[in-house]
Design a protein around this motif. Sequence first.
Motif, PDB file in Angstrom:
ATOM      1  N   UNK A 102       0.727  -0.865  -0.173  1.00 23.14           N
ATOM      2  CA  UNK A 102       0.025   0.064   0.273  1.00 23.14           C
ATOM      3  C   UNK A 102       1.180   1.450   0.040  1.00 23.14           C
ATOM      4  N   UNK A 103       0.480   2.399  -0.277  1.00 20.33           N
ATOM      5  CA  UNK A 103       0.698   3.574  -0.128  1.00 20.33           C
ATOM      6  C   UNK A 103       2.291   3.630   0.907  1.00 20.33           C
ATOM      7  N   UNK A 104       1.854   3.946   2.378  1.00 16.21           N
ATOM      8  CA  UNK A 104       2.497   4.339   3.009  1.00 16.21           C
ATOM      9  C   UNK A 104       4.035   3.074   3.290  1.00 16.21           C
ATOM     10  N   UNK A 105       3.423   1.877   2.722  1.00 18.05           N
ATOM     11  CA  UNK A 105       4.728   1.057   2.937  1.00 18.05           C
ATOM     12  C   UNK A 105       5.158   1.594   1.230  1.00 18.05           C
ATOM     13  N   UNK A 106       4.567   1.352   0.456  1.00 16.80           N
ATOM     14  CA  UNK A 106       6.139   1.990  -0.512  1.00 16.80           C
ATOM     15  C   UNK A 106       6.828   3.012  -0.280  1.00 16.80           C
ATOM     16  N   UNK A 107       6.045   3.836   0.186  1.00 14.54           N
ATOM     17  CA  UNK A 107       6.512   5.522   0.973  1.00 14.54           C
ATOM     18  C   UNK A 107       7.825   4.966   1.848  1.00 14.54           C
ATOM     19  N   UNK A 108       7.743   4.377   2.521  1.00 16.92           N
ATOM     20  CA  UNK A 108       9.136   3.602   3.290  1.00 16.92           C
ATOM     21  C   UNK A 108      10.212   2.724   2.410  1.00 16.92           C
ATOM     22  N   UNK A 109       9.218   2.014   1.603  1.00 22.70           N
ATOM     23  CA  UNK A 109      10.489   1.877   0.595  1.00 22.70           C
ATOM     24  C   UNK A 109      11.603   2.641  -0.217  1.00 22.70           C
ATOM     25  N   UNK A 110      10.857   4.200  -1.091  1.00 22.84           N
ATOM     26  CA  UNK A 110      10.938   4.725  -1.403  1.00 22.84           C
ATOM     27  C   UNK A 110      12.095   5.323  -0.258  1.00 22.84           C
ATOM     28  N   UNK A 111      11.753   5.494   0.715  1.00 19.26           N
ATOM     29  CA  UNK A 111      13.405   6.228   1.557  1.00 19.26           C
ATOM     30  C   UNK A 111      13.974   5.381   1.773  1.00 19.26           C
ATOM     31  N   UNK A 112      13.971   3.713   1.648  1.00 16.05           N
ATOM     32  CA  UNK A 112      15.071   3.269   2.024  1.00 16.05           C
ATOM     33  C   UNK A 112      15.661   2.976   0.685  1.00 16.05           C
ATOM     34  N   UNK A 113      14.806   3.319  -0.371  1.00 14.66           N
ATOM     35  CA  UNK A 113      15.333   3.630  -1.633  1.00 14.66           C
ATOM     36  C   UNK A 113      16.215   4.751  -1.570  1.00 14.66           C
ATOM     37  N   UNK A 114      15.871   6.095  -1.685  1.00 15.69           N
ATOM     38  CA  UNK A 114      17.110   7.482  -1.278  1.00 15.69           C
ATOM     39  C   UNK A 114      17.698   7.447  -0.240  1.00 15.69           C
ATOM     40  N   UNK A 115      17.892   6.635   0.798  1.00 13.54           N
ATOM     41  CA  UNK A 115      18.953   6.503   1.887  1.00 13.54           C
ATOM     42  C   UNK A 115      20.130   6.424   1.409  1.00 13.54           C
ATOM     43  N   UNK A 116      21.045   6.889   2.054  1.00  9.75           N
ATOM     44  CA  UNK A 116      22.829   7.177   1.691  1.00  9.75           C
ATOM     45  C   UNK A 116      23.287   5.995   2.048  1.00  9.75           C
ATOM     46  N   UNK A 117      24.126   5.481   1.364  1.00 11.13           N
ATOM     47  CA  UNK A 117      25.208   4.561   2.483  1.00 11.13           C
ATOM     48  C   UNK A 117      25.428   4.374   3.181  1.00 11.13           C
ATOM     49  N   UNK A 118      25.420   5.130   4.118  1.00 10.24           N
ATOM     50  CA  UNK A 118      26.115   5.755   5.644  1.00 10.24           C
ATOM     51  C   UNK A 118      24.780   5.298   6.490  1.00 10.24           C
ATOM     52  N   UNK A 119      23.258   6.108   6.048  1.00 10.43           N
ATOM     53  CA  UNK A 119      22.294   6.095   6.842  1.00 10.43           C
ATOM     54  C   UNK A 119      21.528   4.546   6.318  1.00 10.43           C
TER      55      UNK A 119
END
Length: 179
Positions: A102-119
């Motif tokens: 769903x949309x909230x989980x998709x947003x979390x996946x996007x956050x992970x995809x956009x995370x820097x290697x360090x974070x």
Amino acid sequence: MRRLLAVAAFAALTCLATVPTASAQSAAAQPAQTDAAGYVQQTAISDLFEISAAQAALQKASSDEVRSFARMMIDDHTKAGEQLAEAAKGQNVATAVPTSVDTPHDQRLQDLANATERDFDRLYMRTQVEAHTAALKLQQDYSSFGANPALKAIATQLVPIVKRHLDQAQTILDRLNKA
């Protein structure tokens, strides 16, 4: 004396009117999600999210411990998803098992995809703690209050697995935060 009795009677009735009935108290104590279709939807989305997030972790995580946890997530949540789909089909649950988050989980996946290697590692593990906390509540609630016996058995079986995942995720997150 009559006036005192009238005031006492009024006070007693007022108190009784504000005390919830036993059935109202029982309903308030029960979770809202006790229907089979809602349980199947939420559990399937949770499994899909865990698998997708773990796939991202296998690509982006720098910690071997995080990658090992991600492999376990893929294995365990794939099995759980298959069991859920089979049970739902066998029980003629009036809903299709979701094939995407769903949309909230998709947003979390996007956050992970956009995370820097360090974070990434900390974000992934923090997400896992949050997701498994919610999943544990869902499984415990359906295990206790679920309407469908076959799905209730699945929820009961999943409770210790989700609890183990939550404990491991928290342990890994604590180690990452200390490093």
